[in-house]
Motif scaffolding. Structure first.
Motif, PDB file in Angstrom:
ATOM      1  N   SER A  27      56.370 105.919  62.143  1.00  0.00           N
ATOM      2  CA  SER A  27      56.209 104.532  62.578  1.00  0.00           C
ATOM      3  C   SER A  27      57.338 104.149  63.533  1.00  0.00           C
ATOM      4  O   SER A  27      58.470 104.608  63.422  1.00  0.00           O
ATOM      5  N   SER A  29      59.486 101.042  65.671  1.00  0.00           N
ATOM      6  CA  SER A  29      59.871  99.644  65.549  1.00  0.00           C
ATOM      7  C   SER A  29      59.062  98.815  66.552  1.00  0.00           C
ATOM      8  O   SER A  29      58.497  99.352  67.507  1.00  0.00           O
ATOM      9  N   PHE A  30      59.041  97.521  66.337  1.00  0.00           N
ATOM     10  CA  PHE A  30      58.271  96.644  67.219  1.00  0.00           C
ATOM     11  C   PHE A  30      58.795  96.707  68.644  1.00  0.00           C
ATOM     12  O   PHE A  30      58.028  96.760  69.605  1.00  0.00           O
ATOM     13  N   THR A  32      60.333  99.195  70.133  1.00  0.00           N
ATOM     14  CA  THR A  32      59.947 100.468  70.733  1.00  0.00           C
ATOM     15  C   THR A  32      58.482 100.459  71.131  1.00  0.00           C
ATOM     16  O   THR A  32      58.111 100.959  72.195  1.00  0.00           O
ATOM     17  N   ARG A  33      57.649  99.879  70.281  1.00  0.00           N
ATOM     18  CA  ARG A  33      56.218  99.785  70.599  1.00  0.00           C
ATOM     19  C   ARG A  33      55.993  98.984  71.872  1.00  0.00           C
ATOM     20  O   ARG A  33      55.206  99.377  72.724  1.00  0.00           O
TER      21      ARG A  33
END
Length: 174
Positions: A27, A29-30, A32-33
């Protein structure tokens, strides 16, 4: 912190399945997304513009145009995978409200490349690029919030979808 507690207590992922462990370890992090979304979306736009510019190159112009335009659409589509995740993206793509749009879009992507490399029909490749643009537009419009509410009747959906599109274009022109 919960992971640390489980490890220290000796309950190191006993209750979690392999799928959960893999998803947790991969997953993002926001932040990075959002960064990767911006990178792929910008790359998609750049490829599409580059493809349009390469259309005028003598000889292999239509091939370069078709390849870069298709790569641009694939990169733009991939960018949304970073925002919601690939599994959720695939589930949303094949929901009944946008199933036809998704299938048409994917077929146009494939047919564009087939027309250029295997069938070697320049006019057909250009036609598929136009259809690709229309299919991507149709697919994108299917994501307008509340425009495709399954609880509404079909004629109300079409009217709401049309109203949302008209409002969007009129606000852009004003």
């Amino acid at each position: 912190m919960d992971k640390l507690r489980r490890v220290l207590n000796g309950h190191e992922d006993e209750e979690r399945g392999l799928t959960t462990q893999v998803l947790d370890s991969t997953s993002l992090s926001f932040g990075t997304r959002v960064k990767w979304f911006a990178v792929f979306f910008t790359l998609g736009i750049a490829f599409s513009i580059l493809g349009s510019a390469l259309l005028w190159v003598p000889g292999a112009g239509i091939k370069l145009f078709a390849v870069f335009y298709t790569l641009g659409n694939v990169a733009a589509l991939t960018s949304t995978c970073f925002l919601m995740g690939p599994v959720k993206q695939l589930k949303k793509m094949f929901e009944p409200t946008r199933l036809i749009a998704t299938v048409v879009m994917l077929l146009c992507l494939i047919c564009t490349l087939c027309a250029v490399f295997w069938w070697q029909k320049k006019g057909l490749a250009f036609l598929f690029c136009i259809l690709q643009f229309l299919a991507m537009t149709w697919y994108s419009i299917s994501y307008i919030p509340f425009a495709s509410d399954p609880s509404r009747r079909a004629h109300e959906q079409k009217r709401t979808n049309t109203d949302a599109i008209i409002k969007c274009f009129s606000s852009c022109l004003n």
